[in-house]
Design a protein around this motif. Structure first.
Motif, PDB file in Angstrom:
ATOM      1  N   CYS A 192      -5.259  -2.449  -5.541  1.00  8.20           N
ATOM      2  CA  CYS A 192      -4.928  -2.487  -6.961  1.00  8.20           C
ATOM      3  C   CYS A 192      -3.989  -1.315  -7.253  1.00  8.20           C
ATOM      4  O   CYS A 192      -4.281  -0.181  -6.874  1.00  8.20           O
ATOM      5  N   CYS A 193      -2.852  -1.607  -7.909  1.00 14.49           N
ATOM      6  CA  CYS A 193      -1.878  -0.527  -8.129  1.00 14.49           C
ATOM      7  C   CYS A 193      -2.333   0.438  -9.227  1.00 14.49           C
ATOM      8  O   CYS A 193      -1.761   1.500  -9.393  1.00 14.49           O
ATOM      9  N   ALA A 194      -3.385   0.069  -9.976  1.00 13.91           N
ATOM     10  CA  ALA A 194      -3.865   0.966 -11.034  1.00 13.91           C
ATOM     11  C   ALA A 194      -5.021   1.858 -10.549  1.00 13.91           C
ATOM     12  O   ALA A 194      -5.026   3.055 -10.797  1.00 13.91           O
ATOM     13  N   CYS A 195      -6.007   1.243  -9.869  1.00 13.28           N
ATOM     14  CA  CYS A 195      -7.186   2.046  -9.493  1.00 13.28           C
ATOM     15  C   CYS A 195      -7.342   2.229  -7.975  1.00 13.28           C
ATOM     16  O   CYS A 195      -8.178   3.006  -7.534  1.00 13.28           O
ATOM     17  N   TYR A 218      -1.475 -10.222 -11.682  1.00 16.14           N
ATOM     18  CA  TYR A 218      -0.199  -9.497 -11.781  1.00 16.14           C
ATOM     19  C   TYR A 218       0.362  -9.731 -13.170  1.00 16.14           C
ATOM     20  O   TYR A 218       0.003 -10.703 -13.839  1.00 16.14           O
ATOM     21  N   GLU A 230       4.283  -6.150 -16.801  1.00 14.77           N
ATOM     22  CA  GLU A 230       4.288  -4.729 -17.129  1.00 14.77           C
ATOM     23  C   GLU A 230       3.935  -3.850 -15.936  1.00 14.77           C
ATOM     24  O   GLU A 230       4.131  -2.656 -15.959  1.00 14.77           O
ATOM     25  N   THR A 231       3.391  -4.446 -14.884  1.00  8.01           N
ATOM     26  CA  THR A 231       3.048  -3.633 -13.714  1.00  8.01           C
ATOM     27  C   THR A 231       4.004  -3.960 -12.573  1.00  8.01           C
ATOM     28  O   THR A 231       4.633  -5.003 -12.548  1.00  8.01           O
ATOM     29  N   VAL A 246      -3.067  -6.105  -9.545  1.00  8.01           N
ATOM     30  CA  VAL A 246      -4.197  -5.370 -10.132  1.00  8.01           C
ATOM     31  C   VAL A 246      -5.498  -6.150  -9.953  1.00  8.01           C
ATOM     32  O   VAL A 246      -5.484  -7.373  -9.788  1.00  8.01           O
ATOM     33  N   CYS A 294      -8.705  -3.864 -13.993  1.00 10.11           N
ATOM     34  CA  CYS A 294      -7.475  -3.219 -14.498  1.00 10.11           C
ATOM     35  C   CYS A 294      -6.510  -4.211 -15.139  1.00 10.11           C
ATOM     36  O   CYS A 294      -5.457  -3.820 -15.620  1.00 10.11           O
ATOM     37  N   ARG A 295      -6.870  -5.480 -15.146  1.00  9.72           N
ATOM     38  CA  ARG A 295      -5.970  -6.483 -15.734  1.00  9.72           C
ATOM     39  C   ARG A 295      -5.835  -6.236 -17.238  1.00  9.72           C
ATOM     40  O   ARG A 295      -6.710  -5.653 -17.873  1.00  9.72           O
ATOM     41  N   THR A 296      -4.725  -6.701 -17.792  1.00  6.08           N
ATOM     42  CA  THR A 296      -4.541  -6.624 -19.246  1.00  6.08           C
ATOM     43  C   THR A 296      -4.477  -8.061 -19.759  1.00  6.08           C
ATOM     44  O   THR A 296      -4.525  -9.014 -18.969  1.00  6.08           O
ATOM     45  N   SER A 308      -1.821 -10.142 -18.074  1.00  3.20           N
ATOM     46  CA  SER A 308      -1.850 -10.369 -16.627  1.00  3.20           C
ATOM     47  C   SER A 308      -2.074 -11.833 -16.291  1.00  3.20           C
ATOM     48  O   SER A 308      -2.805 -12.527 -16.990  1.00  3.20           O
TER      49      SER A 308
END
Ligand SMILES: [Zn+2]
Length: 247
Positions: free
Chosen positions: A155-158, A169, A172-173, A177, A181-183, A186
């Motif tokens: 995960c590129c965030a955590c 995915y 914005e990233t 993820v 960590c998804r928004t 995503s």
């Protein structure tokens, strides 16, 4: 006035005045560059069809002092990818390859692996007339060779390992993820597309093209990489929109 010999793939051409052309090239020995071809617009030009986009040629270039633009002295045809472009989707795919190469490969930077990649993908398109698997392979390797490939295992965030997880995915990233960590923006990527990406990363192009086509998952993975391509390019790729309208 030194003369240089190099192999090249023609990426694009522009008219220059009444008779000449500017040719955007990705050369094997010098990297990406632009060169002028005198008289290339004339019907009986000595270049024949050799300066058409996506032609693989050998050429001899003049480098002129105090001038940025090189001049093409002569050319020799090595391989044509013209006939396959009678199929509109294949033509768009080929144009996309050229547009992405212009966007991602810096000028005057030799990149032998990128050169071999372009040639191999064009040959795969020519042999198969299929666009999804060659383009997915191209996207992955071009991002990797240009230094833009995001992390695909964590995960590129955590930083959590993604194998066996739900994977997302978003625009914005710049990477994948995990579900924590998804928004809201995503998008989920299917397990099938994820494992296919794993397989593609480990396969040479010939083996990849000989594998089972699995069209929906390949297309899904292709879209994912194209989202990254556009995010890295920082603007829309013209040919990508045309391709999306076709599939
Ligand atoms: Zn995460």
């Amino acid at each position: 006035m030194p003369l240089r010999e190099t192999e090249a793939i023609v990426l694009r051409t522009y008219r220059l005045g009444e008779a000449d052309k500017i040719v955007s090239l990705f050369t094997r020995q010098v990297g990406r560059l632009r060169a002028a071809a005198s008289g290339a617009q004339r019907p009986k030009s000595r270049y024949g069809g050799m300066l058409e986009p996506l032609t693989y040629i050998r050429l001899w270039l003049f480098e002129r002092e105090n001038r940025d633009l090189l001049r093409i002295n002569s050319t020799e045809l090595l391989e044509s990818f013209f006939a396959m472009q009678g199929d509109y989707r294949v033509q768009l795919a080929a144009q996309y390859i050229a547009e992405a190469a212009e966007r991602f490969l810096p000028e005057r930077e030799v990149n032998e692996r990128a050169f071999r990649l372009l040639l191999a993908v064009l040959r795969a398109l020519k042999a198969s007339r299929e666009i999804d698997r060659p383009l997915l392979y191209y996207n992955y390797w071009l991002l990797r060779l240009a230094g833009f490939l995001p992390q695909l295992e964590q995960c590129c965030a955590c930083g959590r390992a993604l194998a066996g997880e739900e994977i997302f995915y978003g625009d914005e990233t710049q990477g994948l993820v995990c579900s924590r960590c998804r928004t809201s923006r995503s998008r989920k990527i299917s397990g099938e597309a994820f494992s296919l990406m794993e397989k593609m990363r480990r396969s040479p192009l010939d083996a990849w093209m000989a594998s089972e086509p699995l069209a929906p998952a390949v297309r899904e993975a292709r879209r994912l990489f194209e989202t990254w391509m556009e995010a890295c390019a920082e603007r829309k790729l013209v040919t990508l929109e045309l391709l999306a309208a076709e599939s």
